[in-house]
Design a protein around this motif. Sequence first.
Motif, PDB file in Angstrom:
ATOM      1  N   VAL A   1       0.682  -1.143  -0.016  1.00  0.00           N
ATOM      2  CA  VAL A   1       0.102   0.163   0.153  1.00  0.00           C
ATOM      3  C   VAL A   1       0.841   1.362   0.070  1.00  0.00           C
ATOM      4  CG1 VAL A   1      -1.670  -1.217   1.064  1.00  0.00           C
ATOM      5  CG2 VAL A   1      -0.024  -0.035   2.628  1.00  0.00           C
ATOM      6  N   GLY A   2       2.187   1.071  -0.308  1.00  0.00           N
ATOM      7  CA  GLY A   2       2.976   2.379  -0.221  1.00  0.00           C
ATOM      8  C   GLY A   2       3.644   2.684   1.054  1.00  0.00           C
ATOM      9  N   ASP A   3       3.979   3.691   1.258  1.00  0.00           N
ATOM     10  CA  ASP A   3       4.698   4.320   2.231  1.00  0.00           C
ATOM     11  C   ASP A   3       3.798   4.241   3.504  1.00  0.00           C
ATOM     12  OD1 ASP A   3       7.135   4.730   0.947  1.00  0.00           O
ATOM     13  OD2 ASP A   3       6.448   6.686   0.558  1.00  0.00           O
ATOM     14  N   ASP A   4       2.578   4.171   3.566  1.00  0.00           N
ATOM     15  CA  ASP A   4       1.717   4.359   4.694  1.00  0.00           C
ATOM     16  C   ASP A   4       1.258   2.867   4.953  1.00  0.00           C
ATOM     17  OD1 ASP A   4       2.006   6.985   4.924  1.00  0.00           O
ATOM     18  OD2 ASP A   4       0.369   7.328   3.361  1.00  0.00           O
ATOM     19  N   PRO A   5       1.762   2.355   6.179  1.00  0.00           N
ATOM     20  CA  PRO A   5       1.401   1.008   6.414  1.00  0.00           C
ATOM     21  C   PRO A   5      -0.021   0.838   7.033  1.00  0.00           C
ATOM     22  CG  PRO A   5       2.912   2.082   8.218  1.00  0.00           C
ATOM     23  CD  PRO A   5       2.843   3.072   7.219  1.00  0.00           C
ATOM     24  N   MET A   6      -0.413  -0.291   7.012  1.00  0.00           N
ATOM     25  CA  MET A   6      -1.769  -0.309   7.684  1.00  0.00           C
ATOM     26  C   MET A   6      -1.844  -0.308   9.243  1.00  0.00           C
ATOM     27  SD  MET A   6      -1.524  -4.776   7.959  1.00  0.00           S
ATOM     28  CE  MET A   6       0.151  -5.275   7.863  1.00  0.00           C
ATOM     29  N   ARG A   7      -2.995   0.175   9.569  1.00  0.00           N
ATOM     30  CA  ARG A   7      -3.144   0.319  11.172  1.00  0.00           C
ATOM     31  C   ARG A   7      -4.282  -0.658  11.728  1.00  0.00           C
ATOM     32  NH1 ARG A   7      -6.311   4.693  14.036  1.00  0.00           N
ATOM     33  NH2 ARG A   7      -6.698   5.296  12.114  1.00  0.00           N
ATOM     34  N   VAL A   8      -3.669  -1.287  12.627  1.00  0.00           N
ATOM     35  CA  VAL A   8      -4.739  -2.392  13.250  1.00  0.00           C
ATOM     36  C   VAL A   8      -5.443  -1.963  14.504  1.00  0.00           C
ATOM     37  CG1 VAL A   8      -4.553  -4.676  14.355  1.00  0.00           C
ATOM     38  CG2 VAL A   8      -3.110  -4.239  12.425  1.00  0.00           C
ATOM     39  N   ILE A   9      -6.697  -2.389  14.466  1.00  0.00           N
ATOM     40  CA  ILE A   9      -7.501  -1.671  15.511  1.00  0.00           C
ATOM     41  C   ILE A   9      -8.243  -2.707  16.179  1.00  0.00           C
ATOM     42  CG2 ILE A   9      -9.435   0.120  16.128  1.00  0.00           C
ATOM     43  CD1 ILE A   9      -8.659   1.476  13.556  1.00  0.00           C
ATOM     44  N   VAL A  10      -8.472  -2.871  17.483  1.00  0.00           N
ATOM     45  CA  VAL A  10      -9.449  -3.533  18.274  1.00  0.00           C
ATOM     46  C   VAL A  10     -10.370  -2.941  18.932  1.00  0.00           C
ATOM     47  CG1 VAL A  10      -9.661  -5.284  19.935  1.00  0.00           C
ATOM     48  CG2 VAL A  10      -7.641  -5.449  18.342  1.00  0.00           C
ATOM     49  N   ASP A  11     -11.670  -3.273  18.648  1.00  0.00           N
ATOM     50  CA  ASP A  11     -12.723  -2.688  19.383  1.00  0.00           C
ATOM     51  C   ASP A  11     -12.885  -3.346  20.723  1.00  0.00           C
ATOM     52  OD1 ASP A  11     -15.301  -1.951  20.339  1.00  0.00           O
ATOM     53  OD2 ASP A  11     -16.161  -1.317  18.204  1.00  0.00           O
ATOM     54  N   GLN A  12     -12.363  -2.391  21.832  1.00  0.00           N
ATOM     55  CA  GLN A  12     -12.259  -2.897  23.162  1.00  0.00           C
ATOM     56  C   GLN A  12     -13.939  -3.354  23.464  1.00  0.00           C
ATOM     57  OE1 GLN A  12      -9.557  -3.295  25.156  1.00  0.00           O
ATOM     58  NE2 GLN A  12      -8.720  -3.111  22.977  1.00  0.00           N
ATOM     59  N   ASP A  13     -14.933  -3.017  22.848  1.00  0.00           N
ATOM     60  CA  ASP A  13     -16.439  -3.124  23.429  1.00  0.00           C
ATOM     61  C   ASP A  13     -16.806  -4.181  23.006  1.00  0.00           C
ATOM     62  OD1 ASP A  13     -16.413  -0.667  24.941  1.00  0.00           O
ATOM     63  OD2 ASP A  13     -17.309   0.561  23.215  1.00  0.00           O
ATOM     64  N   LEU A  14     -16.344  -4.791  21.647  1.00  0.00           N
ATOM     65  CA  LEU A  14     -16.803  -6.144  21.147  1.00  0.00           C
ATOM     66  C   LEU A  14     -15.888  -7.224  21.734  1.00  0.00           C
ATOM     67  CD1 LEU A  14     -17.181  -4.751  17.676  1.00  0.00           C
ATOM     68  CD2 LEU A  14     -19.166  -5.355  19.229  1.00  0.00           C
ATOM     69  N   CYS A  15     -14.574  -6.862  21.886  1.00  0.00           N
ATOM     70  CA  CYS A  15     -13.460  -8.096  22.263  1.00  0.00           C
ATOM     71  C   CYS A  15     -13.977  -8.705  23.631  1.00  0.00           C
ATOM     72  CB  CYS A  15     -12.336  -7.492  22.803  1.00  0.00           C
ATOM     73  SG  CYS A  15     -11.197  -8.728  22.980  1.00  0.00           S
ATOM     74  N   GLU A  16     -13.849 -10.026  23.325  1.00  0.00           N
ATOM     75  CA  GLU A  16     -14.316 -10.961  24.418  1.00  0.00           C
ATOM     76  C   GLU A  16     -13.080 -11.647  25.083  1.00  0.00           C
ATOM     77  OE1 GLU A  16     -17.389 -13.723  23.028  1.00  0.00           O
ATOM     78  OE2 GLU A  16     -15.893 -14.992  21.906  1.00  0.00           O
ATOM     79  N   GLY A  17     -12.028 -11.382  24.625  1.00  0.00           N
ATOM     80  CA  GLY A  17     -10.670 -12.056  25.343  1.00  0.00           C
ATOM     81  C   GLY A  17     -10.485 -13.339  25.157  1.00  0.00           C
ATOM     82  N   ASN A  18     -10.892 -14.206  23.993  1.00  0.00           N
ATOM     83  CA  ASN A  18     -10.886 -15.277  23.886  1.00  0.00           C
ATOM     84  C   ASN A  18      -9.351 -15.759  23.045  1.00  0.00           C
ATOM     85  OD1 ASN A  18     -10.880 -14.706  21.008  1.00  0.00           O
ATOM     86  ND2 ASN A  18     -13.151 -14.859  21.238  1.00  0.00           N
ATOM     87  N   ALA A  19      -8.497 -14.608  22.861  1.00  0.00           N
ATOM     88  CA  ALA A  19      -7.080 -14.760  22.545  1.00  0.00           C
ATOM     89  C   ALA A  19      -7.067 -15.535  21.018  1.00  0.00           C
ATOM     90  CB  ALA A  19      -6.511 -15.564  23.385  1.00  0.00           C
ATOM     91  N   VAL A  20      -7.987 -15.586  20.476  1.00  0.00           N
ATOM     92  CA  VAL A  20      -7.912 -16.041  18.800  1.00  0.00           C
ATOM     93  C   VAL A  20      -6.634 -15.252  18.167  1.00  0.00           C
ATOM     94  CG1 VAL A  20      -9.407 -16.532  16.592  1.00  0.00           C
ATOM     95  CG2 VAL A  20     -10.254 -17.154  18.889  1.00  0.00           C
ATOM     96  N   CYS A  21      -7.021 -14.141  18.132  1.00  0.00           N
ATOM     97  CA  CYS A  21      -6.189 -13.200  17.447  1.00  0.00           C
ATOM     98  C   CYS A  21      -4.614 -13.543  17.989  1.00  0.00           C
ATOM     99  CB  CYS A  21      -6.521 -11.522  17.489  1.00  0.00           C
ATOM    100  SG  CYS A  21      -6.458 -11.049  19.287  1.00  0.00           S
ATOM    101  N   GLN A  22      -4.560 -13.522  19.247  1.00  0.00           N
ATOM    102  CA  GLN A  22      -3.096 -13.737  19.995  1.00  0.00           C
ATOM    103  C   GLN A  22      -2.619 -15.128  19.192  1.00  0.00           C
ATOM    104  OE1 GLN A  22      -2.525 -13.002  24.144  1.00  0.00           O
ATOM    105  NE2 GLN A  22      -1.310 -14.721  24.009  1.00  0.00           N
ATOM    106  N   HIS A  23      -3.410 -15.912  19.171  1.00  0.00           N
ATOM    107  CA  HIS A  23      -3.024 -17.333  18.569  1.00  0.00           C
ATOM    108  C   HIS A  23      -2.639 -17.279  17.215  1.00  0.00           C
ATOM    109  CE1 HIS A  23      -3.094 -21.771  17.504  1.00  0.00           C
ATOM    110  NE2 HIS A  23      -3.739 -21.517  16.413  1.00  0.00           N
ATOM    111  N   HIS A  24      -3.215 -16.454  16.278  1.00  0.00           N
ATOM    112  CA  HIS A  24      -2.758 -16.357  14.764  1.00  0.00           C
ATOM    113  C   HIS A  24      -1.769 -15.247  14.534  1.00  0.00           C
ATOM    114  CE1 HIS A  24      -5.678 -19.307  13.293  1.00  0.00           C
ATOM    115  NE2 HIS A  24      -6.668 -18.603  14.102  1.00  0.00           N
ATOM    116  N   ALA A  25      -1.648 -14.328  15.457  1.00  0.00           N
ATOM    117  CA  ALA A  25      -0.607 -13.104  15.306  1.00  0.00           C
ATOM    118  C   ALA A  25      -0.201 -12.810  16.598  1.00  0.00           C
ATOM    119  CB  ALA A  25      -1.396 -12.117  14.383  1.00  0.00           C
ATOM    120  N   PRO A  26       0.583 -13.782  17.238  1.00  0.00           N
ATOM    121  CA  PRO A  26       1.063 -12.980  18.567  1.00  0.00           C
ATOM    122  C   PRO A  26       2.083 -11.946  18.521  1.00  0.00           C
ATOM    123  CG  PRO A  26       2.306 -15.153  17.544  1.00  0.00           C
ATOM    124  CD  PRO A  26       1.001 -14.917  16.751  1.00  0.00           C
TER     125      PRO A  26
END
Length: 81
Positions: A13-38
């Motif tokens: 995407v050029g010089d500007d990298p992606m930005r990753v955002i987690v919606d804290q109100d939706l997150c239930e802490g099951n750590a699926v994301c941590q498993h796939h992208a620690p």
Amino acid sequence: MCDLAPGEATRYVGDDPMRVIVDQDLCEGNAVCQHHAPEIFSVGDDDKARVLIEHPDETLRAKAELAVKRCPRAAIRIVED
Ligand code: SF4
């Protein structure tokens, strides 16, 4: 193994990298994301995911996108700044 569309993981995407955002109100802490992208996500003691690298480089895009797809709460977004 991932289920990204062909070419999606290597899209640049050029010089500007992606930005990753987690919606804290939706997150239930099951750590699926941590498993796939620690490198990017860590679940804290409060059972909420933290973004360790807000602007991951392109080498982590596939993992970030997989986390987006696998999050059962649809709490993760990737924004192209
Ligand atoms: S996968 Fe989604 S719901 Fe689970 S900890 Fe990560 S952001 Fe939260």
